[in-house]
Design an enzyme around this catalytic site. Structure first.
Site, PDB file in Angstrom:
ATOM      1  N   SER A 197       0.856  -1.184   0.000  1.00  0.00           N
ATOM      2  CA  SER A 197       0.000   0.000   0.000  1.00  0.00           C
ATOM      3  C   SER A 197       0.889   1.230   0.000  1.00  0.00           C
ATOM      4  CB  SER A 197      -0.897  -0.001   1.243  1.00  0.00           C
ATOM      5  OG  SER A 197      -1.533   1.255   1.425  1.00  0.00           O
ATOM      6  N   TYR A 210      -2.088  -0.692  10.848  1.00  0.00           N
ATOM      7  CA  TYR A 210      -2.103  -0.958   9.412  1.00  0.00           C
ATOM      8  C   TYR A 210      -0.825  -0.430   8.756  1.00  0.00           C
ATOM      9  CZ  TYR A 210      -3.807  -1.261   4.603  1.00  0.00           C
ATOM     10  OH  TYR A 210      -3.947  -1.571   3.273  1.00  0.00           O
TER      11      TYR A 210
END
Length: 341
Positions: A197, A210
């Site tokens: 990501s 995350y």
């Protein structure tokens, strides 16, 4: 070699690398074939994983699909089989018409297999990997895609969810790679894809677990790539995929500054996967989508931290996850009220 001479050689190689990189922008390399190769995708039951499965199916790869949700994984497999039937019908029609498509026939035996696997559990990964090897053989392309998000501020996030995020988003990559890399090393052939990501390159507030998991897996991928180079295993390729916010519903509610959002909207999942596939099939080491992410990453590396903070605040990226977290919290409260907790 004399160190001065070696320095000039290295300088030339670095400059030549820039030339080759520029050439790739101007002349797109030819995409390699994955027809007949075994491709294993984790998190294949939905989102990007499902789209990766469909793209590889269109290119005649044999698919091994892993997901914790058996039903959604079977739904993906059904879509893949539909693509296979269309390809086989087209092959048969071309052969009957005498268009010289006989070379396609060896790839007509297209297959897809599904496995229910919780990649957040090490033992489950190793046991499922052993089943794959015994039942259908070794893997040529490994797409580590599975991911989760807790959706809580750090001090409100239960320890179990933090551990779960790290296990699925980061640790699972170690286990799947350890399971399938040995054979790739033996034959010096394979491709390992890490779906990370943009939040593995730069961070934002409210999703510490995350971001940590994605930073971790980016570091894992880069170190693995260097290890393969050091071992001179040039037949094993690696691709790191770092997309901006993808509109899969995973971060529903996330918003940057409204005046900026039209210029940087959430990515369409189809577009994200198609760009990633181009990178994979041309052996591109890394892809950030959109290209603006390269600039953001570079700026973060050279700017003072306070300057980065100012830039984040201008873009509305400093608290972009807060609406998402609020929605998740409200949904949790509603479920608890509904269940009488």
């Amino acid at each position: 070699m004399n160190i001065v001479v070696e320095f000039f050689v290295v300088t030339f190689k670095v400059l030549w690398a820039f030339v080759l990189a520029a050439a790739r922008w101007l002349v797109r390399p030819k995409e390699k074939s994955v027809a007949g190769q075994v491709c294993l995708i984790t998190g294949a039951g939905s989102g990007l994983g499902r789209l990766f499965a469909l793209e590889f199916a269109r290119r005649r790869a044999l698919l091994w699909l892993w997901d914790i949700n058996t039903q959604s994984n079977e739904e993906t497999a059904g879509m893949v089989r539909h693509i296979y039937r269309d390809l086989e019908a087209a092959d048969a029609a071309a052969l009957q018409a005498g268009n010289g498509e006989e070379e396609i026939l060896p790839h007509c035996n297209l297959q897809v297999f599904t496995y229910t696997c919780d990649v957040g559990k090490r033992e489950n990964v190793y046991l499922t990997a052993e089943r794959v090897r015994k039942e259908v053989g070794e893997v040529s392309v490994l797409v580590n895609n599975a991911g989760v998000v807790s959706g809580h501020h750090l001090l409100e996030c239960p320890d179990e969810l933090i551990e779960r995020t790290m296990m699925v988003n980061c640790h699972a990559h170690f286990w799947t790679t350890k399971a399938f890399l040995p054979t790739m090393l033996e034959i010096n052939h394979g491709h390992i894809v890490t779906v990370a990501s943009s939040l593995g390159l730069f961070s934002t507030a409210g999703v510490e677990d995350y971001c940590a998991s994605k930073f971790g897996v980016v570091g894992f991928h880069e170190s693995l790539s260097h290890e393969l180079k050091a071992a001179e295993k040039d037949g094993i390729k690696t691709t790191l995929v770092c997309p901006y916010l993808v509109d899969t519903g995973m971060f529903r509610g996330c918003r940057i500054r409204k005046e900026i959002e039209p210029f940087l909207p959430p990515l369409k999942p189809d577009y994200c996967v198609k760009q990633a596939m181009k990178a994979i099939l041309t052996d591109q080491p890394m892809i950030c989508t959109p290209r603006l992410m390269y600039i953001v990453t570079f700026m973060k590396s050279i700017l003072p931290f306070e300057a980065v903070v100012c830039m984040y605040r201008f873009l509305g990226a400093d608290k972009c996850m807060y609406p998402f977290i609020a929605q998740r919290k409200q949904a949790t409260n509603n479920n608890e009220a509904k269940n009488g907790i």
